[in-house]
Design a protein around this motif. Structure first.
Motif: not given
Length: 298
Positions: A53-61
């Motif tokens: 989730l951390i990586l996903s949020f960072g990637a989407m940002t």
């Protein structure tokens, strides 16, 4: 069915991050106090969910950042890199669980079934809510995080079953057996995500796109005699890219413009949102032919 856009999913992922972090701590504490490897395995899975989730949020940002002169495609590939790292983390978690489960089978340890059951039910409730938040996305990055949580939900159900079994039978061997099953489930989901990201990173033709159908649609446009030197790949899970040489002998530039617009419109149904089309009157002799010349005049 209507799908939420990426901005709504970013909000959902932020909520999921908080819930996952909270219940990761709860499961670790519960696993340590109850002596349950299955519960600790589920916590390990939840930790991989947290990282996902951390990586996903960072990637989407990052993906929201506009392209620049040095990064003309922006940061869309950040999504794929995050999914790739997530899959490797999952593989590592599953191997670790299998190794520990093997040792627990050889040397069973006492387990407090009651505490194990309470914590597992709480974790299941948290996972079900996160599934509700993340379901329905076509974005591979969100999908990878979603699959993490789905796998964790299945393992939580298994932990509940194992806890009930231990309470009523006292057979603690159910704990490492379940841990091994959880590890296999993690490994299967990891392999699937890993392969999907490799396909994109190596710029293979997207699995969801029928290459021959794309060519047929392009060739059927009035004025197109054939296409060749076609390259089709994915920038990220939601954007496909194509470049091709279009064989057309139209000397009128306005007609070529109309042909190009029609081709681009037809490509949209394959989620090909970026396309570069080079028009030629003669076949390009030094190009590797991917699609043969077809003459529509026949």
């Amino acid at each position: 069915m209507a799908y939420k856009n990426d901005r709504n999913y970013r909000r959902s992922i932020k909520i999921a991050l908080f819930i996952t972090a909270l219940f990761f701590i709860v499961e670790v504490a519960g696993g340590l106090f109850s002596g349950s490897l299955a519960l600790l395995s589920d916590a390990g899975h939840m930790f991989s969910d947290l990282l996902a989730l951390i990586l996903s949020f960072g990637a989407m940002t990052l993906a929201l950042q506009l392209p620049t002169k040095s990064r003309t495609y922006g940061y869309h590939r950040g999504e794929i890199f995050a999914a790739f790292v997530n899959s490797l983390l999952l593989i590592g978690v599953s191997i670790g669980i299998l190794w520990e489960a093997y040792h627990r089978l050889l040397n069973p340890a006492p387990v407090q079934g009651g505490l194990m059951l309470i914590v597992a039910i709480t974790g299941l409730a948290a996972n079900l809510y996160i599934i509700y938040l993340l379901h329905g996305s076509h974005n591979l990055n969100v999908k990878s995080a979603f699959l993490h949580v789905v796998g964790d939900t299945v393992s939580s159900v298994g932990v509940i079953v194992a806890a009930v079994w231990i309470i009523f039978t006292g057979q603690v061997i159910a704990d490492p057996i379940l841990s091994g099953i959880i590890a296999v489930l993690i490994l299967i989901s990891a392999a699937r995500i890993f392969w999907e990201t490799i396909i994109i990173l190596l710029q293979f033709t997207p699995q969801s796109v029928d290459f021959d159908a794309v060519i047929a649609d392009m060739i059927s446009v009035d004025g197109v005699k054939g296409v060749h030197n076609v390259h089709l790949w994915s920038l990220c899970s939601e954007i496909n890219v194509l470049d091709a040489h279009v064989y057309s002998c139209e000397s009128d530039m306005s007609k070529n413009t109309l042909i190009k617009e029609e081709i681009k419109e037809r490509l949209k149904k394959y989620r090909i949102l970026h396309s570069t089309l080079e028009f030629e009157c003669d076949e390009c002799r030094d190009c590797a032919l991917v699609a043969p010349i077809h003459d529509n005049s026949e």
